[in-house]
Design an enzyme around this catalytic site. Structure first.
Site, PDB file in Angstrom:
ATOM      1  N   ARG A  55       0.777  -1.252  -0.055  1.00 36.44           N
ATOM      2  CA  ARG A  55       0.072   0.118   0.102  1.00 36.44           C
ATOM      3  C   ARG A  55       0.792   1.279  -0.086  1.00 36.44           C
ATOM      4  NH1 ARG A  55      -1.766   1.994   4.513  1.00 36.44           N
ATOM      5  NH2 ARG A  55      -2.091   0.166   5.248  1.00 36.44           N
ATOM      6  N   TYR A 108     -15.159  16.013 -15.529  1.00 37.53           N
ATOM      7  CA  TYR A 108     -15.726  14.609 -15.666  1.00 37.53           C
ATOM      8  C   TYR A 108     -16.923  14.580 -14.245  1.00 37.53           C
ATOM      9  CZ  TYR A 108     -15.795   9.816 -14.046  1.00 37.53           C
ATOM     10  OH  TYR A 108     -16.353   8.578 -14.020  1.00 37.53           O
ATOM     11  N   ASP A 180      -6.443  18.428 -14.775  1.00 38.18           N
ATOM     12  CA  ASP A 180      -6.627  16.849 -15.196  1.00 38.18           C
ATOM     13  C   ASP A 180      -6.375  16.708 -16.842  1.00 38.18           C
ATOM     14  OD1 ASP A 180      -7.763  14.465 -16.034  1.00 38.18           O
ATOM     15  OD2 ASP A 180      -9.419  14.575 -14.667  1.00 38.18           O
ATOM     16  N   LYS A 205      -7.508   5.374 -19.189  1.00 37.66           N
ATOM     17  CA  LYS A 205      -7.983   5.731 -20.396  1.00 37.66           C
ATOM     18  C   LYS A 205      -6.975   5.461 -21.451  1.00 37.66           C
ATOM     19  CE  LYS A 205     -12.046   6.859 -18.660  1.00 37.66           C
ATOM     20  NZ  LYS A 205     -11.924   6.709 -17.335  1.00 37.66           N
TER      21      LYS A 205
HETATM   22  N1  PLP Z   1     -10.836  12.453 -15.324  1.00 40.89           N
HETATM   23  C1  PLP Z   1     -11.355  12.539 -16.545  1.00 40.89           C
HETATM   24  C2  PLP Z   1     -11.481  13.471 -17.378  1.00 40.89           C
HETATM   25  C3  PLP Z   1     -12.315  11.216 -16.727  1.00 40.89           C
HETATM   26  O1  PLP Z   1     -12.579  11.338 -18.019  1.00 40.89           O
HETATM   27  C4  PLP Z   1     -12.343  10.160 -15.968  1.00 40.89           C
HETATM   28  C5  PLP Z   1     -13.124   8.731 -16.321  1.00 40.89           C
HETATM   29  O2  PLP Z   1     -13.827   9.066 -17.177  1.00 40.89           O
HETATM   30  C6  PLP Z   1     -11.582  10.375 -14.519  1.00 40.89           C
HETATM   31  C7  PLP Z   1     -11.047  11.443 -14.317  1.00 40.89           C
HETATM   32  C8  PLP Z   1     -12.035   9.373 -13.506  1.00 40.89           C
HETATM   33  O3  PLP Z   1     -11.019   8.189 -13.754  1.00 40.89           O
HETATM   34  P1  PLP Z   1     -11.278   6.812 -13.444  1.00 40.89           P
HETATM   35  O4  PLP Z   1     -12.675   6.051 -14.284  1.00 40.89           O
HETATM   36  O5  PLP Z   1     -10.032   5.972 -13.578  1.00 40.89           O
HETATM   37  O6  PLP Z   1     -11.372   6.642 -11.954  1.00 40.89           O
END
Ligand code: PLP
Length: 397
Positions: A55, A108, A180, A205
């Protein structure tokens, strides 16, 4: 045998070899045995390098972090069990009750939920603003604002943030600029180069790229800020499994090739969709008819992204007919897979929003977001033509 401390119950250690593996070994061990309390102290004090408990860190996570650090031009990043774990570790590891955050209004869905529901429950106030206009963010800044959270290209309308304006504002006001970078990836954009303080990825992704891994990453410019993010992730168990890290690293080997192919396909598909009678509008950042085309060209260095959004002329009936006729395309709310996937925000990522709010953001029942994959572009265009024709028929029924 390499292991000098085999346990009684596992006496056989890993065989020695003068040759070395070509592929990174998978290291699923949760615990690592040390020589003595003195050595353990030295490990925890950072005087010698050694793992103790998965962890807190393990070799496969460190290999992935080092690869991502190199892509972002950073150092010391932490890999997390998901993209949302990275967003959570950054926000909750750095903010306290009484602080205020300004976020992009098209983040998101779960980031929006974290800002709208969870942070306020813990006494952290939040405001959303339009990231395509830094002046809107400036209006939202308060004396207690500590952080700005934005995505460079927004989901699902693919608007492009005013990165330079936001970086200037963050610098002037002394607040952390958190980016992000999931949609753009480090191939499309490197936020540290404009002055971001923290970069986040959902590695799930495009970076991992095969829809078989859930993983995230967060890296800060400042080592103390990074330590706070790391400690929160370790304390709350947001850190990743070795197998997911191992799989993600395998995906990185083809990332550049996948990125280029998916992006070329996306640009071609956007042009194709724009010529279909059932399609009312197409959104692709570098197309002339995109509201942020000039900024996208400047920011993304001539590249686009692998996402295309479009709106059918019909409503839900047309949308249903479209997905049913889109043979070979997964109707699945994810992005960055090797295969093209279709997402319908009104029934998935943005279902919690009222129809009015969705409409104000340009997401009708006929609105789709496409994550374009690596298929032959001719075959892909044929499937979209067939599905759009089915949508048009359904609409006129
Ligand atoms: N940030 C963006 C721009 C996303 O599109 C996503 C998920 O689609 C996330 C964060 C969250 O990622 P995760 O699904 O790996 O938790």
């Amino acid at each position: 045998m390499r292991n000098s401390r085999p346990s009684l119950i596992r006496p056989v250690a890993f065989p020695d070899s003068v040759s070395t593996p070509v592929v990174t070994p998978l290291s699923p061990s949760v615990v690592y045995a040390s020589d003595s309390p003195d050595e353990l102290d030295a490990q925890y004090d950072g005087d010698v390098q050694g793992y103790t408990y998965a962890r807190e860190g393990h070799p496969n996570a460190d290999v992935v972090a080092a690869r991502l650090d190199a892509m972002e031009g950073a150092s010391g990043g932490v890999v997390t069990g998901s993209g949302m774990a990275a967003v959570t570790a950054v926000m909750m590891g750095l903010l306290k009750a009484g602080d205020h955050v300004v976020g992009g209004d098209q983040l998101y869905g779960r980031s929006l939920r974290l800002m709208g529901q969870d942070l306020p429950r813990m006494g952290i106030e939040t405001t959303l603003a339009d990231p395509t206009d830094a002046a809107r963010f400036a209006e939202a800044i308060r004396p207690e604002t500590r952080m700005i959270l934005i995505e460079v290209v927004s989901n699902p309308t693919l608007r492009v943030a005013d990165m330079e304006g936001l970086a200037r504002l963050a610098r002037e006001k002394g607040v952390l600029l958190v980016v992000d970078n999931t949609f753009t990836t480090p191939r499309g954009y490197r936020p540290f180069e404009v002055g971001a303080d923290i970069v986040i990825h959902s590695v799930t992704k495009l970076l991992a790229g095969h829809s078989d891994v859930t993983l995230g990453y967060a890296v800060a410019r400042d080592a103390e800020v990074q330590k706070a993010i790391y400690d929160f992730a370790v304390t709350t168990g947001l850190t990743p499994s070795p197998f997911d890290c191992w799989l993600a690293e395998r995906g990185f080997a083809t990332f550049d090739l996948r990125f280029e192919r998916a992006q070329d396909n996306a640009a071609a598909l956007a042009d194709h969709l724009a010529g279909l009678p059932a399609v009312k509008r197409v959104l692709y950042p570098t197309r002339d008819d995109h509201p942020d085309a000039a900024r996208a060209r400047a920011l993304l260095g001539g590249q686009g992204c692998n996402m295309v959004s479009f709106e059918l002329t019909g409503g839900r009936a047309a949308a249903n007919a479209f997905t049913r006729a889109a043979d070979g395309l997964a109707f699945a709310p994810t992005l960055g897979d090797v295969g093209t996937t279709l997402s319908h925000p009104a029934s998935s990522s943005h279902r919690a929003m009222s129809a009015e709010t969705r409409a104000a953001l340009g997401m009708s029942e006929g609105f789709f977001r496409v994550s374009v994959g690596l298929e032959d572009i001719g075959e892909l265009c044929k499937v979209f033509t067939t599905a759009a024709e089915a949508a048009q028929t359904a609409q006129s029924d």
